[in-house]
Design a protein around this motif. Structure first.
Motif, PDB file in Angstrom:
ATOM      1  N   TYR A   1     -29.481 -10.931  12.395  1.00 16.43           N
ATOM      2  CA  TYR A   1     -30.184 -10.543  11.088  1.00 16.43           C
ATOM      3  C   TYR A   1     -30.928  -9.064  11.292  1.00 16.43           C
ATOM      4  O   TYR A   1     -30.739  -8.454  10.405  1.00 16.43           O
ATOM      5  CB  TYR A   1     -31.370 -11.633  11.097  1.00 16.43           C
ATOM      6  CG  TYR A   1     -32.551 -11.391  10.031  1.00 16.43           C
ATOM      7  CD1 TYR A   1     -32.040 -11.181   8.502  1.00 16.43           C
ATOM      8  CD2 TYR A   1     -33.971 -11.534  10.250  1.00 16.43           C
ATOM      9  CE1 TYR A   1     -32.967 -11.047   7.578  1.00 16.43           C
ATOM     10  CE2 TYR A   1     -34.842 -11.315   9.263  1.00 16.43           C
ATOM     11  CZ  TYR A   1     -34.174 -11.087   8.179  1.00 16.43           C
ATOM     12  OH  TYR A   1     -35.361 -11.031   6.976  1.00 16.43           O
TER      13      TYR A   1
ATOM     14  N   SER B   1     -29.364  -6.436   8.782  1.00 18.61           N
ATOM     15  CA  SER B   1     -30.259  -5.912   7.936  1.00 18.61           C
ATOM     16  C   SER B   1     -31.532  -5.243   8.234  1.00 18.61           C
ATOM     17  O   SER B   1     -32.419  -5.203   7.244  1.00 18.61           O
ATOM     18  CB  SER B   1     -30.503  -6.842   6.471  1.00 18.61           C
ATOM     19  OG  SER B   1     -30.789  -8.102   7.155  1.00 18.61           O
TER      20      SER B   1
ATOM     21  N   GLU C   1     -34.673  -9.184   4.342  1.00 18.27           N
ATOM     22  CA  GLU C   1     -33.760  -9.968   3.777  1.00 18.27           C
ATOM     23  C   GLU C   1     -33.072  -9.291   2.575  1.00 18.27           C
ATOM     24  O   GLU C   1     -33.418  -8.335   1.761  1.00 18.27           O
ATOM     25  CB  GLU C   1     -34.733 -10.943   2.758  1.00 18.27           C
ATOM     26  CG  GLU C   1     -35.071 -12.055   3.561  1.00 18.27           C
ATOM     27  CD  GLU C   1     -33.995 -12.895   4.329  1.00 18.27           C
ATOM     28  OE1 GLU C   1     -33.371 -13.228   3.324  1.00 18.27           O
ATOM     29  OE2 GLU C   1     -34.049 -13.053   5.460  1.00 18.27           O
ATOM     30  N   LYS C   2     -31.819  -9.489   2.874  1.00 16.16           N
ATOM     31  CA  LYS C   2     -30.607  -9.106   1.474  1.00 16.16           C
ATOM     32  C   LYS C   2     -29.733 -10.050   1.241  1.00 16.16           C
ATOM     33  O   LYS C   2     -28.583 -10.085   1.804  1.00 16.16           O
ATOM     34  CB  LYS C   2     -29.593  -7.737   2.276  1.00 16.16           C
ATOM     35  CG  LYS C   2     -30.665  -6.457   2.648  1.00 16.16           C
ATOM     36  CD  LYS C   2     -29.658  -5.355   3.056  1.00 16.16           C
ATOM     37  CE  LYS C   2     -30.782  -4.144   3.236  1.00 16.16           C
ATOM     38  NZ  LYS C   2     -29.824  -3.089   3.887  1.00 16.16           N
ATOM     39  N   PRO C   3     -30.382 -11.136   0.608  1.00 17.32           N
ATOM     40  CA  PRO C   3     -29.470 -12.287   0.226  1.00 17.32           C
ATOM     41  C   PRO C   3     -28.216 -11.838  -0.573  1.00 17.32           C
ATOM     42  O   PRO C   3     -27.150 -12.592  -0.640  1.00 17.32           O
ATOM     43  CB  PRO C   3     -30.545 -13.402  -0.661  1.00 17.32           C
ATOM     44  CG  PRO C   3     -31.368 -12.257  -1.023  1.00 17.32           C
ATOM     45  CD  PRO C   3     -31.586 -11.199   0.040  1.00 17.32           C
TER      46      PRO C   3
ATOM     47  N   LYS D   1     -25.280 -11.927   1.630  1.00 18.87           N
ATOM     48  CA  LYS D   1     -25.056 -13.137   2.185  1.00 18.87           C
ATOM     49  C   LYS D   1     -23.480 -13.447   2.861  1.00 18.87           C
ATOM     50  O   LYS D   1     -23.507 -13.653   3.970  1.00 18.87           O
ATOM     51  CB  LYS D   1     -25.637 -14.462   1.522  1.00 18.87           C
ATOM     52  CG  LYS D   1     -25.425 -15.667   2.067  1.00 18.87           C
ATOM     53  CD  LYS D   1     -25.791 -16.913   1.140  1.00 18.87           C
ATOM     54  CE  LYS D   1     -25.548 -18.270   1.832  1.00 18.87           C
ATOM     55  NZ  LYS D   1     -26.054 -19.402   0.765  1.00 18.87           N
TER      56      LYS D   1
ATOM     57  N   THR E   1     -35.309 -20.821  10.157  1.00 19.73           N
ATOM     58  CA  THR E   1     -35.622 -19.917   8.771  1.00 19.73           C
ATOM     59  C   THR E   1     -34.194 -19.654   8.474  1.00 19.73           C
ATOM     60  O   THR E   1     -33.336 -19.294   9.304  1.00 19.73           O
ATOM     61  CB  THR E   1     -36.186 -18.845   9.528  1.00 19.73           C
ATOM     62  OG1 THR E   1     -37.195 -19.091  10.164  1.00 19.73           O
ATOM     63  CG2 THR E   1     -36.481 -17.799   8.319  1.00 19.73           C
TER      64      THR E   1
ATOM     65  N   MET F   1     -32.266 -16.876   7.311  1.00 20.29           N
ATOM     66  CA  MET F   1     -32.233 -15.435   7.155  1.00 20.29           C
ATOM     67  C   MET F   1     -31.045 -15.185   6.342  1.00 20.29           C
ATOM     68  O   MET F   1     -30.040 -15.582   6.377  1.00 20.29           O
ATOM     69  CB  MET F   1     -32.240 -14.933   8.484  1.00 20.29           C
ATOM     70  CG  MET F   1     -33.308 -15.436   9.504  1.00 20.29           C
ATOM     71  SD  MET F   1     -33.120 -14.988  11.137  1.00 20.29           S
ATOM     72  CE  MET F   1     -33.896 -16.203  11.883  1.00 20.29           C
ATOM     73  N   ASN F   2     -31.360 -14.166   5.356  1.00 15.98           N
ATOM     74  CA  ASN F   2     -30.294 -13.307   4.573  1.00 15.98           C
ATOM     75  C   ASN F   2     -29.704 -14.384   3.733  1.00 15.98           C
ATOM     76  O   ASN F   2     -28.518 -14.590   3.802  1.00 15.98           O
ATOM     77  CB  ASN F   2     -29.160 -12.573   5.550  1.00 15.98           C
ATOM     78  CG  ASN F   2     -29.846 -11.046   5.592  1.00 15.98           C
ATOM     79  OD1 ASN F   2     -30.618 -10.597   5.082  1.00 15.98           O
ATOM     80  ND2 ASN F   2     -29.124 -10.548   6.769  1.00 15.98           N
TER      81      ASN F   2
END
Length: 347
Positions: free
Chosen positions: A251, A255, A259-261, A264, A297, A299-300
């Motif tokens: 993660y 990024s 967060e940069k969904p 993904k 969690t 992440m992303n």
């Protein structure tokens, strides 16, 4: 004078020549195809997958479902603050902290604690390993041995008394016996270790530690009365730069821990390729155990869990692969350190 023709029947001669050729081919084949024999002689490839903090109920359920699909056993490193609520949080006092302080919060409610306790019980019954991630997720690199012993004692107290502390009834009749013996392993928050921590682990009754980091997959080592495991550095990305085989480190790499969904799919593919390449290197090589670490969690956008499910779905089902817990490995390779029933006493 030559023998009569009838003394060497053509069919008999043909059979003898054919048999000789077949024997030669069989012998040649035996020498020409040794890799399969070598592979059969190799030990199974061990893959050890673990989760830190073990908070979200949905992720407990998702991971347990993955295990059922693949036959895997996981290790869950539990943070004890998730067995306390805002009302009961003062039951925990971390070293050099006031009562009720935590770096990662507490459970939201009594109902959530009850659900988490049920997930712990179900996971243990299914053969998974429940380990300790301490309580307040503090960086203990500067702690003394006495500080670590206090933190270990706090973990045990909260785990054993989780039902009573939160007024959850009925308490399962076997809960305290389970809590007293089930937890034999530890992973330090932030993977932050020190001599004082290692000195305290064996005295506190732990049988393994999984806080180390190694240059690559490595054979666990026994030292100071415990078995030490290390998360490996594995090549990742277009340039194959090494990264700790844990979702948070991916993660941060991918990024910057932001967060940069929307990316993904790319991040999941990169993570999967890194896991798969690290696996293949051992599977076709020395077959050292491969350790992979995760958190609950997402992440992303959940990229790393998607990669995990794809990876585990492919490798854990192989006949010559075993996805096992740290406890499984310790029991098999250091059986004297773990009792036959329920594990070593964490005292």
């Amino acid at each position: 004078m030559f023998p009569a023709k009838s003394q060497f029947p053509v069919k008999s001669l043909t059979f003898r020549i054919g048999a000789a050729v077949s024997a030669c081919l069989a012998a040649t084949s035996a020498f020409a195809d040794p890799p399969s024999a070598w592979r059969a002689a190799k030990p199974k490839q061990a893959v050890i997958i673990s989760f830190d903090s073990a908070r979200d109920i949905s992720q407990w359920q998702r991971s347990r479902a993955l295990a059922k699909r693949t036959g895997a056993h996981f290790t869950y490193f539990l943070s004890c603050v998730f067995l306390l609520t805002p009302e009961t949080r003062k039951a925990y006092v971390g070293p050099h902290k006031g009562a009720g302080h935590s770096n990662i919060g507490f459970a939201a409610s009594k109902e959530e604690v009850a659900e988490r306790l049920e997930q712990i019980r179900l996971a243990a019954a299914e053969g998974h390993d429940i380990g300790s991630h301490a309580c307040g997720h503090f960086d203990g690199k500067a702690w003394t041995k006495a500080d670590w012993l206090a933190e270990f004692s706090a973990f045990r107290h909260v785990l054993e008394n989780a039902y009573a502390l939160n007024g959850i009834t009925p308490e399962p009749p076997d809960w305290r016996a389970f809590a007293d013996s089930a937890v034999i392993g530890f992973r330090a928050p932030y993977l932050s270790t020190g001599k004082a921590m290692y000195a305290a682990l064996a005295e506190a009754g732990y049988r393994y530690d999984a806080s180390g980091v190694s240059k690559g997959p490595a054979e666990p080592e026994a030292a100071g009365g415990i078995v030490r495991f290390s998360l490996p550095l594995i090549p990742e990305g277009p340039k194959g730069r090494p990264v700790i085989a844990m979702d948070y480190n991916l993660y941060a790499r991918h990024s910057g821990a932001v967060e940069k969904p929307e990316e993904k799919k790319e991040f999941a593919e990169r993570a999967y390729q890194a896991f798969h390449a690290a696996f293949e290197r051992q599977y076709e090589g020395k077959r050292l155990p491969l350790e992979l670490g995760f958190h609950f969690t997402l992440m992303n956008g959940g990229a790393y869990w998607d990669a995990l499910e794809r990876f585990a779905g492919e490798v854990c089902v192989k006949k010559d692969v075993e996805c096992i817990s740290f406890r499984d490995w310790t029991e098999r390779h250091d059986p004297a350190s773990v009792s036959a029933i329920g594990g070593g006493k964490n005292s």
